[in-house]
Scaffold this motif. Sequence first.
Motif, PDB file in Angstrom:
ATOM      1  N   LEU A 185      34.556  39.477  39.696  1.00 34.86           N
ATOM      2  CA  LEU A 185      34.682  38.334  38.791  1.00 34.86           C
ATOM      3  C   LEU A 185      33.639  38.367  37.686  1.00 34.86           C
ATOM      4  O   LEU A 185      33.897  37.902  36.574  1.00 34.86           O
ATOM      5  CB  LEU A 185      34.569  37.030  39.588  1.00 34.86           C
ATOM      6  N   SER A 186      32.455  38.889  37.974  1.00 39.56           N
ATOM      7  CA  SER A 186      31.426  38.952  36.933  1.00 39.56           C
ATOM      8  C   SER A 186      31.863  39.888  35.806  1.00 39.56           C
ATOM      9  O   SER A 186      31.630  39.602  34.626  1.00 39.56           O
ATOM     10  CB  SER A 186      30.098  39.398  37.533  1.00 39.56           C
ATOM     11  N   MET A 187      32.480  41.015  36.170  1.00 39.17           N
ATOM     12  CA  MET A 187      32.939  41.944  35.144  1.00 39.17           C
ATOM     13  C   MET A 187      34.177  41.424  34.426  1.00 39.17           C
ATOM     14  O   MET A 187      34.242  41.431  33.190  1.00 39.17           O
ATOM     15  CB  MET A 187      33.202  43.320  35.770  1.00 39.17           C
ATOM     16  N   GLU A 188      35.163  40.942  35.213  1.00 40.51           N
ATOM     17  CA  GLU A 188      36.390  40.439  34.579  1.00 40.51           C
ATOM     18  C   GLU A 188      36.103  39.155  33.829  1.00 40.51           C
ATOM     19  O   GLU A 188      36.616  38.925  32.729  1.00 40.51           O
ATOM     20  CB  GLU A 188      37.460  40.222  35.646  1.00 40.51           C
ATOM     21  N   GLY A 189      35.258  38.293  34.428  1.00 44.84           N
ATOM     22  CA  GLY A 189      34.887  37.055  33.738  1.00 44.84           C
ATOM     23  C   GLY A 189      34.078  37.339  32.480  1.00 44.84           C
ATOM     24  O   GLY A 189      34.227  36.655  31.460  1.00 44.84           O
ATOM     25  N   GLY A 190      33.218  38.389  32.558  1.00 44.96           N
ATOM     26  CA  GLY A 190      32.475  38.774  31.355  1.00 44.96           C
ATOM     27  C   GLY A 190      33.401  39.232  30.250  1.00 44.96           C
ATOM     28  O   GLY A 190      33.206  38.891  29.070  1.00 44.96           O
TER      29      GLY A 190
END
Length: 467
Positions: A185-190
């Motif tokens: 989620l941190s990568m996709e959310g980023g």
Amino acid sequence: MSTTFSIEEPPRIIAALTRLYSVFLVIGFALVPAYLIAYLAFFQDPSLKFENHIFHEVAIAAATLEGLFVTYVTWRCYLSSGEPLLRWLTLGFLGFVLVYLPHGAFTGMAHHNIWLFLLYGPASRLVMSVLLLAGLLSYHRVPDPVDRRSKPLPWLLAIAAFVVIDVAVGVVANSPIAGDLWVRLSMEGGALVFSTLNVVALMLRRIRSPLMLIYGISITSFALASLAFILGKPWNHMWWLAHAIFAAGFFVLSYGVVQAFRTTQSFSAIYSQEELMARLAEAMARTESALQELQRTNHKLEHLASTDPLTGAANRREFIQQVEVEIARARRDGAPFSLLALDLDHFKLINDNYGHQVGDEVLQRFVQKCLDAIRPYDGVARVGGEEFMVLLPKAALEVARSIAERVRGAVATEELYTGTGRAVAVTVSVGISEFGRDGDTIDTLLRVADERLYRAKHSGRNRVVAA
């Protein structure tokens, strides 16, 4: 002959409504993926899956080849224009391809290490969104120097950085934290956050060129694709829809790049319809002004080519043309016309006694005397130093004699005053020829008029000889 174009301005209310309608159309088109995401989120079973490794590998391979091609085209545009935006676009495409490539290569590992297969997707989208935001922030900056554009070192360093990212993602995928939800989620959310910032920055900067409109639609698709990836699970329909949305955005952005390559090879030098119309109006105004100036120049040149520069009378070339026209008219209509050959008496003495400047002023005053004495439609020409001709349309010999006497008398009875106030006494001798009676060609008429002028000279000057 010039052609002008005019565009009727529409009523303000209609112009405003059509502008608003076009804005809503663009927004609606950009948000089409959001409708599909909502449909799947509310009306489809998220547990339904389509797991086909070969299809996924073929799709990733096609996307990689297409990405490499677009990267090359963008790089060529950058080499031509030097726009920083195109430099960052090139890096964005290249970073996406190099980081995304393992996502397809490790498709077969999906059952053994799902994170090694899965994490390269959001990592590639995060890298691309960051680089695209950097590119947008550099829009309209000064182009890079020519010698900097093709230096290999910066590009090699970028490729090395992308390889390091690939290795880092592989390390994370094989670590105990890979299964934590926050990692993906941190990568996709980023990627979602940076893509959204891209859209917001585009709107705040009010960038409205056609290619940047395409850019905005593409970035919106990337943001919505990241949203779909967050909502989806591997192999379910939302996950596949996310792939399709991202691919659509990538295709649209690549279309903008190709359009730039085929036209100006620049993102900022492609104009909107309003800008094109304004530039067209400016170009047409400049063209019309240039045509008018050219016409004025041509008129001046025609005047200079047909006028004696000292006296303002017609020159010999113009006089011959006028006589030719009059001969054609006389042969057609049968109307007579006559010629006067005039020569100032003892003009050499004026130059010798008073100087050439006074002589020039005498010639100018003499022409004005002639113009005052002849009819408005008669013509005076200077054919030699102090030799002049007068064309008298529709004038038979007796009328011509009367006009010639009027000219001779006007010159002889009044002294000519120069600019210095000096009075100079001048007389003129005149010879006359009539078309038909004395000949029907220019050469004949001129010869007869000259012969009679010489007879006037030899008979004592200051006189008119008509026969």
